[in-house]
Design a protein around this motif. Structure first.
Motif, mmCIF file in Angstrom:
data_model
loop_
_atom_site.group_PDB
_atom_site.id
_atom_site.type_symbol
_atom_site.label_atom_id
_atom_site.label_comp_id
_atom_site.label_asym_id
_atom_site.label_seq_id
_atom_site.Cartn_x
_atom_site.Cartn_y
_atom_site.Cartn_z
ATOM 1 N N ASP A 23 0.853 -1.189 0.000
ATOM 2 C CA ASP A 23 0.000 0.000 0.000
ATOM 3 C C ASP A 23 0.881 1.229 0.000
ATOM 4 O O ASP A 23 1.759 1.363 0.855
ATOM 5 C CB ASP A 23 -0.847 0.031 1.288
ATOM 6 C CG ASP A 23 -1.931 -1.016 1.238
ATOM 7 O OD1 ASP A 23 -2.631 -1.084 0.212
ATOM 8 O OD2 ASP A 23 -2.057 -1.775 2.224
ATOM 9 N N GLU B 182 1.131 5.100 0.730
ATOM 10 C CA GLU B 182 0.351 6.110 1.475
ATOM 11 C C GLU B 182 -0.076 7.239 0.541
ATOM 12 O O GLU B 182 0.557 7.464 -0.495
ATOM 13 C CB GLU B 182 1.221 6.693 2.600
ATOM 14 C CG GLU B 182 1.389 5.733 3.745
ATOM 15 C CD GLU B 182 2.313 6.286 4.825
ATOM 16 O OE1 GLU B 182 2.547 7.512 4.838
ATOM 17 O OE2 GLU B 182 2.786 5.469 5.629
ATOM 18 N N ASP B 183 -1.103 7.978 0.955
ATOM 19 C CA ASP B 183 -1.542 9.118 0.134
ATOM 20 C C ASP B 183 -0.421 10.152 0.059
ATOM 21 O O ASP B 183 0.319 10.359 1.032
ATOM 22 C CB ASP B 183 -2.778 9.780 0.759
ATOM 23 C CG ASP B 183 -3.982 8.859 0.655
ATOM 24 O OD1 ASP B 183 -3.961 7.952 -0.216
ATOM 25 O OD2 ASP B 183 -4.921 9.032 1.454
#
Ligand code: NAP
Ligand code: ZN
Length: 334
Positions: A21, A23-24
């Motif tokens: 994933d 991160e933003d």
């Protein structure tokens, strides 16, 4: 967002490809799609859990890539720019070190791949202060190692005021060491290469050294000779031997990490000729910009062996065994 990455899920295991994933993107960050990434000896320490690492470990901190997104506060970068990233990707911005432009000495430094997913991932998000534009004329496939290896050897040469005609010796002719010969030469010094590998003699001369010493040699004839000795070796050596080879007021500078993490020296060899033991830790963003300019002008590049991601295990094994000439670069493009 899910992105592909190459990493190690547990200490001692092989590399695997998996999804992570991302991160933003934060307001001050740019998102970089990784094209090439060098392999530094420090990546071995990360895989081996020497520096309190979270698994999976996704190493890689000699990144060259293209900016694919920019955060809302980013001022100096645009999508499509080709940039480099090294060991550091963040700092507090407020401490004394940050305020005087020595962000590499910030106590809250954020490292590109320590407890963070590094350049062996498809995309990385990096604070714009630690992203560097690469001049058009530079060879993108080879420039990555300048952002960590090159930065680490350039910093002490600049910081300790090394100047033309100084007698400089470089111990350890690996990824960092072979760049150190070139930067020391670019600054006009007389460079001596000191190596445990006699097979590196010819290359050392080609890179700019005018003398080569084997680590097995006695150094009596070099007593009180060198103004500056830079050790890039990743091993414990007889440091007193090198201390004696320093001229009075000369400096023995450590950037390589001796395997024991300790250095033992004879106090009187230090004190009576007023020699100094010093160290260097990567480089500040200001220094990185300077060294990239110098490298472009003086044609300073690593000698590289290009590999594909499926050759990572083999490459790390060779790096551990001192069989690289002189930097592996992972090619994520072709
Ligand atoms: P590298 O490519 O593996 O080079 C290390 C060199 O050390 C080898 O090529 C070898 O040179 C020498 N060496 C290794 N084992 C030895 C032994 N048993 N006896 C004598 N010499 C030995 O590694 P690198 O990427 O250049 O990194 C070098 C060191 O710098 C590592 O410890 C790394 O973690 C550290 N580092 C520090 C910083 C920092 O900010 N201070 C940044 C990056 C890396 P010869 O064959 O010529 O002897
Ligand atoms: Zn490194």
């Amino acid at each position: 967002m899910k992105v592909n990455a190459y990493g190690v899920v547990k200490k001692g295991q092989s590399f695997e490809k998996f999804q992570i994933d991302l991160e933003d993107l934060k307001a001050d960050e740019v998102q970089v799609k990784v094209k090439y990434c060098g392999i530094c000896h420090s990546d071995i320490h990360l895989l081996d859990d020497d520096w309190a690492e979270e698994y999976p470990v996704i190493p890689g901190h000699e990144i060259v890539g293209e900016i694919t997104e920019i955060g809302s506060n980013v001022k100096d970068f645009k999508k499509g720019m080709i940039v480099g990233v090294g060991w550091q990707c963040g700092s507090c911005g407020k401490c004394k070190s940050c305020m005087k432009g020595k962000e590499n000495l910030c106590g809250d430094m954020v490292s590109t791949c320590v407890n963070k997913k590094g350049g062996f991932a498809e995309l990385v998000n990096i604070d714009e202060n630690f992203v560097f534009e690469i001049p058009d004329e530079m060879d993108l496939a080879k420039v990555g190692p300048l952002f960590c290896g090159g930065a680490t050897v350039y910093n002490p040469l600049e910081k300790y005021g090394i100047k033309a005609r100084d007698n400089v010796a470089i111990i350890g002719i690996g990824g960092l060491g072979h760049l150190a010969i070139q930067f020391a030469k670019a600054l006009g010094t007389n460079v001596t290469a000191i190596s445990s590998s006699v097979s590196k003699k010819e290359d050392s001369f080609k890179l700019g050294a005018s003398n080569f010493i084997s680590t097995d040699e006695e150094l009596e004839k070099y007593n009180r000779t060198f103004d500056f000795i830079l050790s890039t070796a990743s091993a414990d050596l007889d440091w007193n031997k090198y201390l004696k080879a320093l001229a009075p007021e000369g400096k023995l500078c450590f950037v390589g990490v001796p395997s024991s993490g300790e250095i033992k020296i004879d106090y009187f060899e230090l004190m009576i000729p007023e020699r100094e033991i010093v160290a260097g830790s990567i480089a500040s963003p200001t220094q990185i910009k300077k060294l990239i300019k110098l490298a472009a002008e003086k044609n300073v590049y690593p000698i590289v062996e290009m590999i594909k991601p499926d050759q990572l295990d083999e490459a790390f094994e060779k790096l551990r065994n001192n069989q690289v000439r002189y930097r592996f670069i992972v090619d994520f493009v072709s």
